[in-house]
Scaffold this motif. Structure first.
Motif, PDB file in Angstrom:
ATOM      1  N   ARG A   1     -14.987   5.170  13.315  1.00  0.00           N
ATOM      2  CA  ARG A   1     -13.618   4.977  13.584  1.00  0.00           C
ATOM      3  C   ARG A   1     -12.259   5.769  13.553  1.00  0.00           C
ATOM      4  N   VAL A   2     -11.844   5.147  14.582  1.00  0.00           N
ATOM      5  CA  VAL A   2     -10.474   6.300  14.601  1.00  0.00           C
ATOM      6  C   VAL A   2      -9.177   4.810  14.009  1.00  0.00           C
ATOM      7  N   VAL A   3      -8.145   4.910  13.531  1.00  0.00           N
ATOM      8  CA  VAL A   3      -7.517   3.875  12.447  1.00  0.00           C
ATOM      9  C   VAL A   3      -6.249   4.432  13.554  1.00  0.00           C
ATOM     10  N   LEU A   4      -5.078   2.765  13.509  1.00  0.00           N
ATOM     11  CA  LEU A   4      -4.360   3.197  13.680  1.00  0.00           C
ATOM     12  C   LEU A   4      -3.280   2.456  12.938  1.00  0.00           C
ATOM     13  N   SER A   5      -2.442   2.872  12.016  1.00  0.00           N
ATOM     14  CA  SER A   5      -1.263   2.150  10.886  1.00  0.00           C
ATOM     15  C   SER A   5      -0.048   2.602  11.432  1.00  0.00           C
ATOM     16  N   ILE A   6       0.290   1.139  11.490  1.00  0.00           N
ATOM     17  CA  ILE A   6       1.982   1.051  10.863  1.00  0.00           C
ATOM     18  C   ILE A   6       2.774   1.149  10.007  1.00  0.00           C
ATOM     19  N   TRP A   7       3.769   2.385   9.356  1.00  0.00           N
ATOM     20  CA  TRP A   7       3.881   2.202   8.073  1.00  0.00           C
ATOM     21  C   TRP A   7       5.688   1.943   8.208  1.00  0.00           C
ATOM     22  N   GLN A   8       6.829   1.547   7.561  1.00  0.00           N
ATOM     23  CA  GLN A   8       7.215   1.437   7.299  1.00  0.00           C
ATOM     24  C   GLN A   8       8.123   2.155   5.761  1.00  0.00           C
ATOM     25  N   GLY A   9       8.383   3.158   6.176  1.00  0.00           N
ATOM     26  CA  GLY A   9       8.522   3.930   4.656  1.00  0.00           C
ATOM     27  C   GLY A   9       7.171   4.326   4.037  1.00  0.00           C
ATOM     28  N   SER A  10       7.045   3.531   3.639  1.00  0.00           N
ATOM     29  CA  SER A  10       5.903   4.520   1.639  1.00  0.00           C
ATOM     30  C   SER A  10       5.459   3.030   2.049  1.00  0.00           C
ATOM     31  N   THR A  11       4.859   1.541   2.588  1.00  0.00           N
ATOM     32  CA  THR A  11       4.333   1.082   3.225  1.00  0.00           C
ATOM     33  C   THR A  11       4.014   0.499   4.233  1.00  0.00           C
ATOM     34  N   CYS A  12       2.563   0.810   4.499  1.00  0.00           N
ATOM     35  CA  CYS A  12       1.620   0.616   5.297  1.00  0.00           C
ATOM     36  C   CYS A  12       1.740  -1.090   5.495  1.00  0.00           C
ATOM     37  N   VAL A  13       1.886  -1.985   7.432  1.00  0.00           N
ATOM     38  CA  VAL A  13       2.553  -3.288   7.419  1.00  0.00           C
ATOM     39  C   VAL A  13       1.450  -3.430   8.118  1.00  0.00           C
ATOM     40  N   SER A  14       0.760  -2.539   8.781  1.00  0.00           N
ATOM     41  CA  SER A  14      -0.258  -2.750  10.119  1.00  0.00           C
ATOM     42  C   SER A  14      -1.504  -1.978  10.147  1.00  0.00           C
ATOM     43  N   THR A  15      -2.644  -2.534  10.280  1.00  0.00           N
ATOM     44  CA  THR A  15      -3.660  -1.667  10.420  1.00  0.00           C
ATOM     45  C   THR A  15      -4.539  -2.061  11.742  1.00  0.00           C
TER      46      THR A  15
ATOM     47  N   GLY B   1      -5.608  14.057  12.066  1.00  0.00           N
ATOM     48  CA  GLY B   1      -4.840  12.760  12.655  1.00  0.00           C
ATOM     49  C   GLY B   1      -3.424  13.382  12.796  1.00  0.00           C
ATOM     50  N   THR B   2      -1.964  12.035  12.846  1.00  0.00           N
ATOM     51  CA  THR B   2      -1.390  13.081  13.053  1.00  0.00           C
ATOM     52  C   THR B   2      -0.404  11.678  13.050  1.00  0.00           C
ATOM     53  N   VAL B   3       0.767  11.729  12.531  1.00  0.00           N
ATOM     54  CA  VAL B   3       1.856  10.532  12.723  1.00  0.00           C
ATOM     55  C   VAL B   3       3.444  10.930  13.282  1.00  0.00           C
ATOM     56  N   LEU B   4       3.433  10.147  14.390  1.00  0.00           N
ATOM     57  CA  LEU B   4       4.094   9.723  15.755  1.00  0.00           C
ATOM     58  C   LEU B   4       5.390   9.183  14.928  1.00  0.00           C
ATOM     59  N   VAL B   5       6.928   9.294  14.826  1.00  0.00           N
ATOM     60  CA  VAL B   5       7.716   9.158  14.678  1.00  0.00           C
ATOM     61  C   VAL B   5       8.614   7.831  15.192  1.00  0.00           C
ATOM     62  N   GLY B   6       8.684   6.481  14.626  1.00  0.00           N
ATOM     63  CA  GLY B   6       9.677   5.957  15.665  1.00  0.00           C
ATOM     64  C   GLY B   6      10.730   5.651  16.218  1.00  0.00           C
ATOM     65  N   ARG B   7      11.596   5.521  17.107  1.00  0.00           N
ATOM     66  CA  ARG B   7      12.171   5.402  17.612  1.00  0.00           C
ATOM     67  C   ARG B   7      13.202   4.221  17.496  1.00  0.00           C
ATOM     68  N   ASP B   8      12.406   3.145  16.691  1.00  0.00           N
ATOM     69  CA  ASP B   8      13.531   1.894  17.056  1.00  0.00           C
ATOM     70  C   ASP B   8      13.920   1.551  15.647  1.00  0.00           C
ATOM     71  N   VAL B   9      13.220   1.510  14.100  1.00  0.00           N
ATOM     72  CA  VAL B   9      13.367   1.316  13.485  1.00  0.00           C
ATOM     73  C   VAL B   9      14.094   2.649  12.550  1.00  0.00           C
TER      74      VAL B   9
ATOM     75  N   MET C   1       0.589  -1.209   0.157  1.00  0.00           N
ATOM     76  CA  MET C   1       0.084   0.392   0.215  1.00  0.00           C
ATOM     77  C   MET C   1       0.961   1.087   0.264  1.00  0.00           C
ATOM     78  N   SER C   2       0.882   2.143  -0.911  1.00  0.00           N
ATOM     79  CA  SER C   2       1.772   3.444  -0.719  1.00  0.00           C
ATOM     80  C   SER C   2       0.978   4.630   0.285  1.00  0.00           C
ATOM     81  N   VAL C   3       1.507   5.231   0.686  1.00  0.00           N
ATOM     82  CA  VAL C   3       1.195   6.484   1.912  1.00  0.00           C
ATOM     83  C   VAL C   3       0.719   6.976   1.037  1.00  0.00           C
ATOM     84  N   SER C   4      -0.603   7.014   2.106  1.00  0.00           N
ATOM     85  CA  SER C   4      -2.204   8.411   1.425  1.00  0.00           C
ATOM     86  C   SER C   4      -1.439   9.760   2.136  1.00  0.00           C
ATOM     87  N   PRO C   5      -2.170  10.973   1.724  1.00  0.00           N
ATOM     88  CA  PRO C   5      -1.971  12.284   2.693  1.00  0.00           C
ATOM     89  C   PRO C   5      -2.785  12.006   4.283  1.00  0.00           C
TER      90      PRO C   5
END
Length: 77
Positions: A33-47, A10-18, A1-5
């Protein structure tokens, strides 16, 4: 999945581990709904999609992780 605006609500919180890891939080009131999604670069890896009513429980759980551990007091005797 590519990054959508990032949505207006909403907000984006930058991870500190990877490098490149981020948590996106977005509100979708039209769906209740409130959606929490984990992104690695431009890829959504979990929602996870939460009902709006579940958000206070999430906030309590997150806040509880910041509180010092409470140990039971020894009984006076």
């Amino acid at each position: 999945m590519s990054v959508s605006p990032v949505p207006a609500r909403g907000t984006v919180l930058v991870g500190r581990d990877v490098a490149g890891r981020a948590l996106r939080v977005s509100s979708h009131p039209e769906a209740g709904r409130v959606v929490l999604s984990i992104w690695q670069g431009s890829t959504c890896v979990s929602t996870v999609r939460l009902a709006e009513d579940d958000v206070p429980d999430l906030v309590r759980a997150l806040t509880a992780t910041l509180l010092p551990e409470q140990r039971p007091r020894a009984a006076a005797g």
